[in-house]
Design a protein around this motif. Structure first.
Motif, PDB file in Angstrom:
ATOM      1  N   ASN A 105       0.819  -1.316  -0.066  1.00  0.00           N
ATOM      2  CA  ASN A 105       0.113  -0.068  -0.110  1.00  0.00           C
ATOM      3  C   ASN A 105       0.741   1.193  -0.060  1.00  0.00           C
ATOM      4  OD1 ASN A 105      -2.081   1.437   0.120  1.00  0.00           O
ATOM      5  ND2 ASN A 105      -2.496   1.341   2.432  1.00  0.00           N
ATOM      6  N   GLN A 106       1.825   1.063   0.791  1.00  0.00           N
ATOM      7  CA  GLN A 106       2.904   2.482   0.916  1.00  0.00           C
ATOM      8  C   GLN A 106       3.593   2.676  -0.471  1.00  0.00           C
ATOM      9  OE1 GLN A 106       5.386   1.664   3.976  1.00  0.00           O
ATOM     10  NE2 GLN A 106       3.909   2.218   5.776  1.00  0.00           N
ATOM     11  N   VAL A 107       3.992   1.514  -1.005  1.00  0.00           N
ATOM     12  CA  VAL A 107       4.595   1.880  -2.509  1.00  0.00           C
ATOM     13  C   VAL A 107       3.645   2.130  -3.551  1.00  0.00           C
ATOM     14  CG1 VAL A 107       5.390   0.320  -4.058  1.00  0.00           C
ATOM     15  CG2 VAL A 107       6.264   0.032  -1.935  1.00  0.00           C
ATOM     16  N   GLN A 108       2.368   1.610  -3.309  1.00  0.00           N
ATOM     17  CA  GLN A 108       1.326   2.369  -4.414  1.00  0.00           C
ATOM     18  C   GLN A 108       1.055   3.693  -4.277  1.00  0.00           C
ATOM     19  OE1 GLN A 108      -1.968  -0.488  -3.549  1.00  0.00           O
ATOM     20  NE2 GLN A 108      -1.446  -1.695  -5.376  1.00  0.00           N
ATOM     21  N   LYS A 109       1.129   4.097  -2.896  1.00  0.00           N
ATOM     22  CA  LYS A 109       0.920   5.524  -2.614  1.00  0.00           C
ATOM     23  C   LYS A 109       1.984   6.275  -3.295  1.00  0.00           C
ATOM     24  CE  LYS A 109      -1.895   5.356   1.424  1.00  0.00           C
ATOM     25  NZ  LYS A 109      -2.049   5.602   2.770  1.00  0.00           N
ATOM     26  N   LYS A 110       3.358   5.899  -3.159  1.00  0.00           N
ATOM     27  CA  LYS A 110       4.601   6.659  -3.520  1.00  0.00           C
ATOM     28  C   LYS A 110       4.490   6.862  -4.953  1.00  0.00           C
ATOM     29  CE  LYS A 110       7.480   5.881   0.422  1.00  0.00           C
ATOM     30  NZ  LYS A 110       8.870   4.831   0.783  1.00  0.00           N
ATOM     31  N   GLY A 111       3.940   5.552  -5.625  1.00  0.00           N
ATOM     32  CA  GLY A 111       3.849   5.637  -7.054  1.00  0.00           C
ATOM     33  C   GLY A 111       2.953   6.599  -7.585  1.00  0.00           C
ATOM     34  N   THR A 112       1.738   6.959  -6.971  1.00  0.00           N
ATOM     35  CA  THR A 112       0.873   7.815  -7.541  1.00  0.00           C
ATOM     36  C   THR A 112       1.254   9.217  -7.151  1.00  0.00           C
ATOM     37  OG1 THR A 112      -0.614   7.458  -5.407  1.00  0.00           O
ATOM     38  CG2 THR A 112      -1.166   6.081  -7.228  1.00  0.00           C
ATOM     39  N   GLU A 113       2.091   9.368  -5.958  1.00  0.00           N
ATOM     40  CA  GLU A 113       2.501  10.714  -5.818  1.00  0.00           C
ATOM     41  C   GLU A 113       3.501  11.185  -6.442  1.00  0.00           C
ATOM     42  OE1 GLU A 113       2.916  10.216  -1.632  1.00  0.00           O
ATOM     43  OE2 GLU A 113       0.790  10.286  -1.029  1.00  0.00           O
ATOM     44  N   ALA A 114       4.489  10.145  -7.209  1.00  0.00           N
ATOM     45  CA  ALA A 114       5.687  10.749  -7.768  1.00  0.00           C
ATOM     46  C   ALA A 114       5.208  11.755  -9.045  1.00  0.00           C
ATOM     47  CB  ALA A 114       6.323   9.304  -8.218  1.00  0.00           C
ATOM     48  N   PRO A 115       6.166  12.500  -9.145  1.00  0.00           N
ATOM     49  CA  PRO A 115       6.077  13.500 -10.541  1.00  0.00           C
ATOM     50  C   PRO A 115       6.180  12.626 -11.660  1.00  0.00           C
ATOM     51  CG  PRO A 115       8.232  13.655  -9.404  1.00  0.00           C
ATOM     52  CD  PRO A 115       7.319  12.777  -8.504  1.00  0.00           C
ATOM     53  N   VAL A 116       5.573  13.122 -12.603  1.00  0.00           N
ATOM     54  CA  VAL A 116       5.773  12.342 -13.881  1.00  0.00           C
ATOM     55  C   VAL A 116       5.991  13.418 -15.042  1.00  0.00           C
ATOM     56  CG1 VAL A 116       4.403  11.127 -15.787  1.00  0.00           C
ATOM     57  CG2 VAL A 116       3.821  10.865 -13.687  1.00  0.00           C
ATOM     58  N   ASN A 117       7.176  13.147 -15.802  1.00  0.00           N
ATOM     59  CA  ASN A 117       7.776  14.107 -16.940  1.00  0.00           C
ATOM     60  C   ASN A 117       7.253  13.545 -18.145  1.00  0.00           C
ATOM     61  OD1 ASN A 117       9.117  15.143 -18.975  1.00  0.00           O
ATOM     62  ND2 ASN A 117      11.262  14.729 -18.142  1.00  0.00           N
ATOM     63  N   GLN A 118       5.834  14.334 -18.278  1.00  0.00           N
ATOM     64  CA  GLN A 118       5.048  13.886 -19.474  1.00  0.00           C
ATOM     65  C   GLN A 118       5.748  14.132 -20.875  1.00  0.00           C
ATOM     66  OE1 GLN A 118       1.958  12.731 -18.793  1.00  0.00           O
ATOM     67  NE2 GLN A 118       1.870  12.063 -20.954  1.00  0.00           N
ATOM     68  N   GLU A 119       6.573  15.010 -20.791  1.00  0.00           N
ATOM     69  CA  GLU A 119       7.241  15.036 -22.308  1.00  0.00           C
ATOM     70  C   GLU A 119       8.069  13.674 -22.603  1.00  0.00           C
ATOM     71  OE1 GLU A 119       9.763  18.560 -22.670  1.00  0.00           O
ATOM     72  OE2 GLU A 119       8.140  19.794 -21.878  1.00  0.00           O
ATOM     73  N   LYS A 120       8.790  13.406 -21.509  1.00  0.00           N
ATOM     74  CA  LYS A 120       9.544  11.997 -21.813  1.00  0.00           C
ATOM     75  C   LYS A 120       8.528  10.809 -22.129  1.00  0.00           C
ATOM     76  CE  LYS A 120      13.362   9.537 -19.639  1.00  0.00           C
ATOM     77  NZ  LYS A 120      14.213   9.135 -18.315  1.00  0.00           N
ATOM     78  N   VAL A 121       7.507  10.807 -21.419  1.00  0.00           N
ATOM     79  CA  VAL A 121       6.377   9.776 -21.471  1.00  0.00           C
ATOM     80  C   VAL A 121       6.060   9.756 -23.144  1.00  0.00           C
ATOM     81  CG1 VAL A 121       4.296   8.793 -20.990  1.00  0.00           C
ATOM     82  CG2 VAL A 121       5.720   9.400 -19.172  1.00  0.00           C
ATOM     83  N   ASP A 122       5.703  11.090 -23.580  1.00  0.00           N
ATOM     84  CA  ASP A 122       5.200  11.079 -24.878  1.00  0.00           C
ATOM     85  C   ASP A 122       6.389  10.683 -25.927  1.00  0.00           C
ATOM     86  OD1 ASP A 122       2.701  11.951 -23.974  1.00  0.00           O
ATOM     87  OD2 ASP A 122       3.194  13.940 -24.225  1.00  0.00           O
ATOM     88  N   ARG A 123       7.644  11.147 -25.653  1.00  0.00           N
ATOM     89  CA  ARG A 123       8.437  10.741 -26.546  1.00  0.00           C
ATOM     90  C   ARG A 123       8.997   9.279 -26.646  1.00  0.00           C
ATOM     91  NH1 ARG A 123      12.742  14.550 -24.252  1.00  0.00           N
ATOM     92  NH2 ARG A 123      13.181  12.741 -22.940  1.00  0.00           N
ATOM     93  N   LEU A 124       8.768   8.670 -25.605  1.00  0.00           N
ATOM     94  CA  LEU A 124       9.039   7.170 -25.369  1.00  0.00           C
ATOM     95  C   LEU A 124       7.995   6.525 -26.082  1.00  0.00           C
ATOM     96  CD1 LEU A 124      10.369   6.716 -21.799  1.00  0.00           C
ATOM     97  CD2 LEU A 124      11.612   6.415 -24.066  1.00  0.00           C
ATOM     98  N   LYS A 125       6.588   7.131 -25.902  1.00  0.00           N
ATOM     99  CA  LYS A 125       5.667   6.369 -26.496  1.00  0.00           C
ATOM    100  C   LYS A 125       5.662   6.348 -28.010  1.00  0.00           C
ATOM    101  CE  LYS A 125       1.632   7.029 -23.523  1.00  0.00           C
ATOM    102  NZ  LYS A 125       0.360   7.576 -23.280  1.00  0.00           N
ATOM    103  N   LYS A 126       6.044   7.549 -28.511  1.00  0.00           N
ATOM    104  CA  LYS A 126       6.403   7.706 -29.996  1.00  0.00           C
ATOM    105  C   LYS A 126       7.470   6.876 -30.615  1.00  0.00           C
ATOM    106  CE  LYS A 126       4.793  12.625 -31.240  1.00  0.00           C
ATOM    107  NZ  LYS A 126       5.626  13.628 -31.636  1.00  0.00           N
ATOM    108  N   ALA A 127       8.476   6.681 -29.786  1.00  0.00           N
ATOM    109  CA  ALA A 127       9.541   5.732 -30.125  1.00  0.00           C
ATOM    110  C   ALA A 127       9.122   4.464 -30.366  1.00  0.00           C
ATOM    111  CB  ALA A 127      10.774   6.036 -29.291  1.00  0.00           C
ATOM    112  N   ILE A 128       8.404   3.926 -29.245  1.00  0.00           N
ATOM    113  CA  ILE A 128       8.020   2.553 -29.239  1.00  0.00           C
ATOM    114  C   ILE A 128       7.050   2.194 -30.335  1.00  0.00           C
ATOM    115  CG2 ILE A 128       6.703   0.807 -27.892  1.00  0.00           C
ATOM    116  CD1 ILE A 128       7.939   2.110 -25.286  1.00  0.00           C
ATOM    117  N   GLN A 129       6.132   3.120 -30.745  1.00  0.00           N
ATOM    118  CA  GLN A 129       5.074   2.885 -31.772  1.00  0.00           C
ATOM    119  C   GLN A 129       5.727   2.874 -32.974  1.00  0.00           C
ATOM    120  OE1 GLN A 129       2.325   6.257 -31.043  1.00  0.00           O
ATOM    121  NE2 GLN A 129       1.137   4.939 -29.344  1.00  0.00           N
TER     122      GLN A 129
END
Length: 109
Positions: free
Chosen positions: A59-83
């Motif tokens: 439960n603590q790990v899940q809370k930390k995961g949802t509270e962690a900041p997300v670099n949306q630009e990096k996520v979008d770049r990786l999605k494009k590269a995978i696709q």
């Protein structure tokens, strides 16, 4: 006025006190049982839940995961590269990162 022929002329039977006391006890027992049943039905039920230590850690790990900041630009770049098929996985780097994460989680070296 005279009353004749009481009990059809038969002798008066004695009262059996044990039989009367048994009847009284039976009635009291039935009353107590119905009282207990009424109290049980009217009293709110108390439920409880306890989690294992592992579940609490998860439960603590899940809370930390949802509270962690997300670099949306990096996520979008990786999605494009995978696709597009441009993203290549380095198995050695991946294995090292998995081993490091496991040692941090489980405390093993």
């Amino acid at each position: 006025m005279a009353i004749n022929n009481v009990n059809n002329g038969l002798p008066k039977t004695p009262v059996d006190n044990t039989k009367i006391s048994q009847q009284n006890q039976t009635q009291q027992s039935q009353q107590q049982a119905s009282d207990v049943a009424a109290k049980t039905q009217s009293a709110p039920r108390q439920d409880s839940v306890s989690l294992t230590q592992s579940a609490q850690q998860l439960n603590q790990v899940q809370k930390k995961g949802t509270e962690a900041p997300v670099n949306q630009e990096k996520v979008d770049r990786l999605k494009k590269a995978i696709q597009s098929g441009e993203y290549k996985v380095n198995p050695e780097v991946l294995a090292n990162k998995i081993a490091k994460a496991e040692s941090e989680i489980f405390g093993a070296d």
